[in-house]
Design a protein around this motif. Structure first.
Motif, PDB file in Angstrom:
ATOM      1  N   ASP A  41       1.093  -1.034   0.306  1.00 19.95           N
ATOM      2  CA  ASP A  41       0.590  -0.008  -0.284  1.00 19.95           C
ATOM      3  C   ASP A  41       0.439   0.792   0.120  1.00 19.95           C
ATOM      4  O   ASP A  41       0.314   2.179  -0.851  1.00 19.95           O
ATOM      5  N   TRP A  42       2.292   1.296   0.708  1.00 24.81           N
ATOM      6  CA  TRP A  42       3.035   2.588   0.372  1.00 24.81           C
ATOM      7  C   TRP A  42       3.494   2.866  -0.289  1.00 24.81           C
ATOM      8  O   TRP A  42       3.246   3.928  -0.481  1.00 24.81           O
ATOM      9  N   LEU A  43       3.492   2.195  -1.512  1.00 23.71           N
ATOM     10  CA  LEU A  43       4.106   1.902  -2.932  1.00 23.71           C
ATOM     11  C   LEU A  43       2.848   3.498  -4.040  1.00 23.71           C
ATOM     12  O   LEU A  43       3.704   3.977  -4.236  1.00 23.71           O
ATOM     13  N   PHE A  44       1.549   3.060  -3.672  1.00 25.70           N
ATOM     14  CA  PHE A  44       1.167   4.269  -4.297  1.00 25.70           C
ATOM     15  C   PHE A  44       0.853   5.823  -4.470  1.00 25.70           C
ATOM     16  O   PHE A  44       1.305   5.564  -5.115  1.00 25.70           O
ATOM     17  N   PRO A  45       1.157   6.079  -3.152  1.00 27.45           N
ATOM     18  CA  PRO A  45       1.307   7.355  -3.652  1.00 27.45           C
ATOM     19  C   PRO A  45       2.327   7.704  -3.380  1.00 27.45           C
ATOM     20  O   PRO A  45       3.269   8.643  -3.963  1.00 27.45           O
ATOM     21  N   LEU A  46       3.914   6.519  -3.264  1.00 23.38           N
ATOM     22  CA  LEU A  46       5.458   6.831  -3.747  1.00 23.38           C
ATOM     23  C   LEU A  46       4.765   7.417  -5.315  1.00 23.38           C
ATOM     24  O   LEU A  46       5.832   8.437  -5.946  1.00 23.38           O
ATOM     25  N   ALA A  47       4.674   6.543  -6.367  1.00 20.32           N
ATOM     26  CA  ALA A  47       4.447   6.613  -7.516  1.00 20.32           C
ATOM     27  C   ALA A  47       3.535   7.391  -7.701  1.00 20.32           C
ATOM     28  O   ALA A  47       4.046   7.614  -8.886  1.00 20.32           O
ATOM     29  N   TRP A  48       2.344   7.650  -7.734  1.00 27.08           N
ATOM     30  CA  TRP A  48       1.602   8.580  -8.331  1.00 27.08           C
ATOM     31  C   TRP A  48       2.118   9.907  -7.695  1.00 27.08           C
ATOM     32  O   TRP A  48       2.331  10.782  -9.258  1.00 27.08           O
ATOM     33  N   THR A  49       3.042  10.267  -6.678  1.00 28.35           N
ATOM     34  CA  THR A  49       3.547  11.349  -6.884  1.00 28.35           C
ATOM     35  C   THR A  49       4.296  11.891  -8.092  1.00 28.35           C
ATOM     36  O   THR A  49       4.916  13.485  -8.069  1.00 28.35           O
ATOM     37  N   TYR A  50       5.680  10.916  -7.955  1.00 34.63           N
ATOM     38  CA  TYR A  50       6.316  11.339  -9.084  1.00 34.63           C
ATOM     39  C   TYR A  50       6.285  11.216 -10.308  1.00 34.63           C
ATOM     40  O   TYR A  50       5.840  11.401 -11.601  1.00 34.63           O
ATOM     41  N   LEU A  51       4.563  10.455 -10.681  1.00 30.55           N
ATOM     42  CA  LEU A  51       4.046  10.088 -12.349  1.00 30.55           C
ATOM     43  C   LEU A  51       3.075  11.661 -11.684  1.00 30.55           C
ATOM     44  O   LEU A  51       3.153  12.570 -13.496  1.00 30.55           O
ATOM     45  N   PHE A 127       6.789  10.158 -19.543  1.00 26.61           N
ATOM     46  CA  PHE A 127       5.223   9.096 -19.909  1.00 26.61           C
ATOM     47  C   PHE A 127       5.587   7.864 -19.867  1.00 26.61           C
ATOM     48  O   PHE A 127       4.710   6.659 -20.140  1.00 26.61           O
ATOM     49  N   VAL A 128       6.837   7.342 -20.459  1.00 24.24           N
ATOM     50  CA  VAL A 128       7.522   5.770 -20.293  1.00 24.24           C
ATOM     51  C   VAL A 128       7.192   4.733 -19.183  1.00 24.24           C
ATOM     52  O   VAL A 128       6.507   4.203 -19.340  1.00 24.24           O
ATOM     53  N   PRO A 129       7.545   5.897 -17.400  1.00 25.21           N
ATOM     54  CA  PRO A 129       7.187   4.761 -16.218  1.00 25.21           C
ATOM     55  C   PRO A 129       5.155   5.394 -16.259  1.00 25.21           C
ATOM     56  O   PRO A 129       4.979   4.685 -16.010  1.00 25.21           O
ATOM     57  N   TYR A 130       4.525   6.449 -16.803  1.00 22.32           N
ATOM     58  CA  TYR A 130       3.775   6.583 -16.744  1.00 22.32           C
ATOM     59  C   TYR A 130       2.950   5.230 -17.979  1.00 22.32           C
ATOM     60  O   TYR A 130       2.090   4.361 -16.860  1.00 22.32           O
ATOM     61  N   VAL A 131       2.967   5.097 -18.997  1.00 22.78           N
ATOM     62  CA  VAL A 131       2.496   3.948 -19.439  1.00 22.78           C
ATOM     63  C   VAL A 131       2.922   2.694 -19.251  1.00 22.78           C
ATOM     64  O   VAL A 131       2.517   1.868 -18.538  1.00 22.78           O
ATOM     65  N   VAL A 132       4.425   2.642 -18.130  1.00 19.09           N
ATOM     66  CA  VAL A 132       4.378   1.200 -17.554  1.00 19.09           C
ATOM     67  C   VAL A 132       3.325   0.960 -16.587  1.00 19.09           C
ATOM     68  O   VAL A 132       3.242   0.116 -15.761  1.00 19.09           O
ATOM     69  N   TRP A 133       3.763   1.857 -15.909  1.00 19.75           N
ATOM     70  CA  TRP A 133       2.476   2.142 -14.142  1.00 19.75           C
ATOM     71  C   TRP A 133       1.226   1.725 -15.116  1.00 19.75           C
ATOM     72  O   TRP A 133       0.518   0.360 -13.877  1.00 19.75           O
ATOM     73  N   THR A 134       0.166   2.267 -15.540  1.00 17.75           N
ATOM     74  CA  THR A 134      -0.749   1.472 -16.182  1.00 17.75           C
ATOM     75  C   THR A 134      -0.924   0.923 -16.959  1.00 17.75           C
ATOM     76  O   THR A 134      -1.905  -0.011 -16.661  1.00 17.75           O
ATOM     77  N   SER A 135      -0.130  -0.164 -17.204  1.00 15.88           N
ATOM     78  CA  SER A 135      -0.391  -0.639 -17.726  1.00 15.88           C
ATOM     79  C   SER A 135       0.036  -2.238 -16.542  1.00 15.88           C
ATOM     80  O   SER A 135      -0.753  -3.198 -16.815  1.00 15.88           O
ATOM     81  N   TYR A 136       0.981  -2.243 -15.540  1.00 13.42           N
ATOM     82  CA  TYR A 136       1.059  -2.871 -14.865  1.00 13.42           C
ATOM     83  C   TYR A 136      -0.223  -3.208 -13.709  1.00 13.42           C
ATOM     84  O   TYR A 136      -1.191  -3.789 -13.766  1.00 13.42           O
ATOM     85  N   ALA A 137      -0.962  -1.398 -13.344  1.00  8.25           N
ATOM     86  CA  ALA A 137      -1.954  -1.020 -13.213  1.00  8.25           C
ATOM     87  C   ALA A 137      -2.735  -1.951 -13.808  1.00  8.25           C
ATOM     88  O   ALA A 137      -4.147  -2.846 -12.686  1.00  8.25           O
ATOM     89  N   GLY A 138      -3.254  -2.312 -15.131  1.00  7.68           N
ATOM     90  CA  GLY A 138      -4.504  -2.536 -15.983  1.00  7.68           C
ATOM     91  C   GLY A 138      -4.505  -4.468 -15.599  1.00  7.68           C
ATOM     92  O   GLY A 138      -5.353  -4.925 -15.330  1.00  7.68           O
TER      93      GLY A 138
END
Length: 155
Positions: A41-51, A127-138
């Motif tokens: 759970d702690w990773l989500f706010p860190l990832a989204w803050t960066y993105l 955008f590359v990390p954002y594409v990767v993150w949304t792929s992972y989230a999907g």
């Protein structure tokens, strides 16, 4: 880069991110059958803050460029769909509908990445990390749906 423009894009990102506070995961999410590769759970706010900071930076970087209209329209569309996913998944608990929202979001992020790269290659850093993150989230959304089926909507 115009810092005021950056701030405005960051405000839009903050609005999208605020849905996480309005619709927190809670016990319902913790009880779902999730794959072992679900991030903590702690990773989500860190990832989204960066993105969010990264995509606000990218938008501010191209906002003044000639021909940026399509890229910025795609940016606006993706942030709107980004804001929609959390209420659908955590608020309504509609995993299938959330996966559909995520599919549209993924396509918009990919299209935005291409449009931004055509204007300024450096924006791929955002955008590359954002594409990767949304792929992972999907993939995560799809696997949670597969594991929980109709039970997921129950409170």
């Amino acid at each position: 880069m115009d810092w005021m423009i950056f701030g405005l894009f960051l405000i839009a990102c903050t609005g999208a991110g605020a849905t996480g506070a309005l619709f927190p995961p809670g016990d319902w999410y913790r009880r779902l059958d999730k794959p072992a590769w679900t991030p903590p759970d702690w990773l989500f706010p860190l990832a989204w803050t960066y993105l969010y900071v990264a995509i606000a930076w990218a938008a501010a970087r191209v906002a003044h460029l000639p021909g940026a209209e399509v890229a910025l329209a795609l940016w606006a569309a993706q942030i709107a769909w980004n804001a929609l996913w959390t209420p659908v998944f955590f608020g309504l608990r509609r995993l299938k509908a959330a996966l559909a929202v995520l599919a549209v979001l993924w396509a918009l992020v990919l299209l935005a990445a291409v449009a931004f790269a055509m204007l300024d290659r450096l924006t791929l850093i955002a955008f590359v990390p954002y594409v990767v993150w949304t792929s992972y989230a999907g993939a995560l959304n799809a696997d949670i749906l597969r594991r929980n089926g109709g039970r997921a909507a129950a409170a």
